[in-house]
Scaffold this motif. Structure first.
Motif, short mmCIF file in Angstrom:
data_model
loop_
_atom_site.label_atom_id
_atom_site.label_comp_id
_atom_site.label_asym_id
_atom_site.label_seq_id
_atom_site.Cartn_x
_atom_site.Cartn_y
_atom_site.Cartn_z
N ALA B 23 0.84 -1.20 0.00
CA ALA B 23 0.00 0.00 0.00
C ALA B 23 0.87 1.25 0.00
O ALA B 23 0.63 2.21 -0.73
CB ALA B 23 -0.94 -0.01 1.20
N LEU B 24 1.92 1.22 0.81
CA LEU B 24 2.83 2.36 0.90
C LEU B 24 3.54 2.57 -0.44
O LEU B 24 3.71 3.71 -0.89
CB LEU B 24 3.84 2.10 2.03
N VAL B 27 1.27 4.43 -2.79
CA VAL B 27 1.22 5.88 -2.52
C VAL B 27 2.43 6.55 -3.14
O VAL B 27 2.32 7.62 -3.75
CB VAL B 27 1.20 6.16 -1.00
N LEU B 31 -0.52 6.45 -6.41
CA LEU B 31 -1.81 5.76 -6.46
C LEU B 31 -2.48 5.77 -5.09
O LEU B 31 -1.87 6.15 -4.09
CB LEU B 31 -1.60 4.30 -6.89
N TYR B 32 -3.72 5.33 -5.05
CA TYR B 32 -4.41 5.11 -3.78
C TYR B 32 -4.41 3.61 -3.51
O TYR B 32 -4.46 2.80 -4.45
CB TYR B 32 -5.85 5.62 -3.85
#
Lengths: 370, 180
Positions: B23-24, B27, B31-32
């Motif tokens: 996820a990081l 970012v 992106l989300y």
């Protein structure tokens, strides 16, 4: 700065950015990682605050009761059984008109033992004089926590920030973390008219005459009404500074809506997607997200009394209806679906089906989505 | 562009951390992303599901994905516990920790266990495959290697940072498409 944070860590950073001076808490899943992170930041010297370890939630709220009375910005966090265990102190805090903030990571009340989300725990605060808000995601958890200190301190009413267990608390997602200077500008140091000081003794919580006590309750009720304006004003100011506007409710495609769904919490995001799907098929449906449960956005709901309304509840009042079904039903006619209790997953596909049935007029007065 | 994934691992293999590193990295690529661990009565060795989303727009949904555009399998043994086809979208793909891929499915494979053992990434007798799997997933999802390495830096410190970065780098290079 945009980064990835869980809802719980977003709350912890908001507490740090709000320059809280005293934190006391007792661990309970799924709240624990909020105060774990805060304790870590204090231990590393990144946050200038006192963390008081206690043996129970009752003591945790008692400690911050004392520190708030001494004029210090104070914070605690809990969930479910922890909230119930501190319940007596919840009323001491509100009836003493103390400003402080508590994060409530909403979790099912057992038995059977269950750690997943359900709003029934948070709803037990409804009559107590706490301001109650509910975050949809980690960003809102951070933003509402920062706003909560300002709102609480300007009204002398305690503030509970709710966030759904795991769905928000442990989900890591993109959060824009504001810088300290900007938060300082928005939220100055706490000032209050009185505080406990060993050199200037006065009594708190003593016996008062009945009529005087009732007058205090009326003042509290009037301030709770006043809170509606303060919440919208602070939410607007927050929006001007940080680019994300807040208020008592979030209106999603409601202006021209024939059908309006009312709900609160993390699943509102999935519900918005279902609204989009129905809108594409020409169905005029919208969503009214209650960001605040107390004070209750009665006047907003009254505006929609000529629409068909469905309330989707994640809490239930045994012997009556869903909790929000009662609340909204007291203002306008509505259907009530009770869903997602005890952590049962409800996604946009479920909402699509639910809203379709609502529009077709197939829903009864109170339906259990099970 | 919303992509949903389901990461299947055994308790103790580091699937939750893998989701957060990914996820990081998203970012950092602008992106989300969203990493949802599914908590229950997990313990070491039990099947754990993690959900993952990435998008070029903010992500509104928070419910677990019923079927993934991709399903990641941290151990072959998991294939005996769950039918991957049941949680995979029709044109979805599988990313598997193995010496070989799966027939009849769009599949990518990497020998993450071997990479972990090679780097002595071992804890309590188990090869820790999460960062190697992160490397493989990142490659398949077209995330930049730099972003993933930077996300690993933000997650670990000291010696762990270096070997986990190596694990990511090796798997990012070694992951292959299976044509069986």
């Amino acid at each position: 700065m945009k980064t990835i944070l869980t809802g719980n860590h977003a709350v912890a950073y908001a507490v740090k950015l709000s320059r809280v001076k005293v934190v006391s808490a007792y661990p309970i899943t799924p709240q624990t990682t909020i105060v774990e992170k805060i304790a870590e930041m204090i231990a590393k010297g990144e946050m200038d605050a006192e963390f008081v370890n206690v043996e129970s939630e009752h003591s945790a709220l008692s400690v911050v009761y004392g520190s708030a009375l001494a004029g210090l910005r104070s914070f605690t966090a809990t969930s479910s059984h922890g909230l119930l265990y501190m319940y007596e102190m919840c009323w001491w805090v509100s009836n003493s008109r103390l400003p402080l903030v508590m994060a409530v990571v909403t979790r099912t009340i057992g038995p059977p033992w269950n750690i997943h989300t359900d709003h029934t725990d948070l709803m037990t605060l409804r009559d107590s004089g706490w301001i109650i808000a509910m975050a949809e995601n980690a960003q809102e958890a951070l933003d509402l926590t920062i706003q909560s200190f300002k709102i609480s301190e300007s009204l002398n009413l305690p503030f509970a920030v709710g966030l759904d267990a795991f769905v928000v608390s442990h989900t890591a997602e993109v959060v824009d973390v504001p810088d300290q200077e900007t938060v300082d500008e928005f939220l100055p140091e706490r000032k209050q008219a009185y505080r406990v000081d060993p050199n200037d003794v006065f009594a708190v919580g003593n016996i008062a005459d009945n009529l005087e006590t009732m007058r205090m309750r009326r003042e509290m009720a009037l301030d709770m009404e006043k809170a509606k304006g303060v919440i919208d004003e602070v939410g607007r100011e927050f929006g001007e500074i940080f680019g994300r506007r807040y208020g008592l409710v979030e209106e999603y495609m409601v202006d021209d809506a024939e059908y309006i769904v009312v709900m609160t919490g993390a699943w509102s995001g999935d519900a918005k997607e279902a609204v989009d799907i129905l809108r594409k098929r020409g169905i005029q449906i919208g969503l009214l997200k209650l960001r605040y449960i107390r004070p209750f956005p009665r006047e907003v709901i009254e505006r929609f009394d000529d629409r068909k309304i469905l309330v989707v509840d994640r809490s239930f009042s045994m012997g009556h209806r869903g909790t929000l079904g009662i609340e909204v039903g007291n203002v306008v006619d509505c259907k009530n679906v009770v869903a997602g209790l005890c952590g049962v997953d409800v996604g946009f596909e479920d909402f699509k089906e639910m809203f379709e049935r609502f529009v077709r007029g197939e829903l009864g007065e109170v339906e259990w989505w099970i | 562009m919303l992509k949903e994934g389901i990461i299947l691992c055994l308790g103790g293999q580091g699937g939750v951390t893998a989701g957060r590193i990914l996820a990081l990295a998203c970012v950092k690529d602008g992106l989300y992303a969203q990493a949802i661990p599914h908590f229950g009565a997990e313990r070491r060795g039990a099947l754990v599901k993690n959900y993952f989303r990435l998008s070029d727009k903010p992500i509104r949904r928070h419910s677990p994905a019923k079927r993934g555009d991709f399903v990641v399998v941290f151990a072959e043994k998991i294939l005996n516990l769950i039918d991957v086809k049941e949680i995979l979208k029709e044109d979805g793909l599988v990313i598997l920790n193995s010496k070989r891929g799966l027939n009849g499915l769009k599949c990518y494979y990497v020998n993450a266990s071997e990479i972990a053992l090679r780097l002595n990434l071992v804890s309590a007798g188990w090869p820790i495959v999460n960062t190697a799997m992160v490397g493989a997933i990142a490659r398949v999802l077209n995330l930049s290697l730099d972003s993933v390495l930077s996300a690993v830096e933000d997650t670990f410190g000291g010696r762990l940072e270096d070997i986990n970065k190596k694990a990511v780098e090796i798997a990012y290079g070694e992951v292959k498409s299976w044509s069986g």
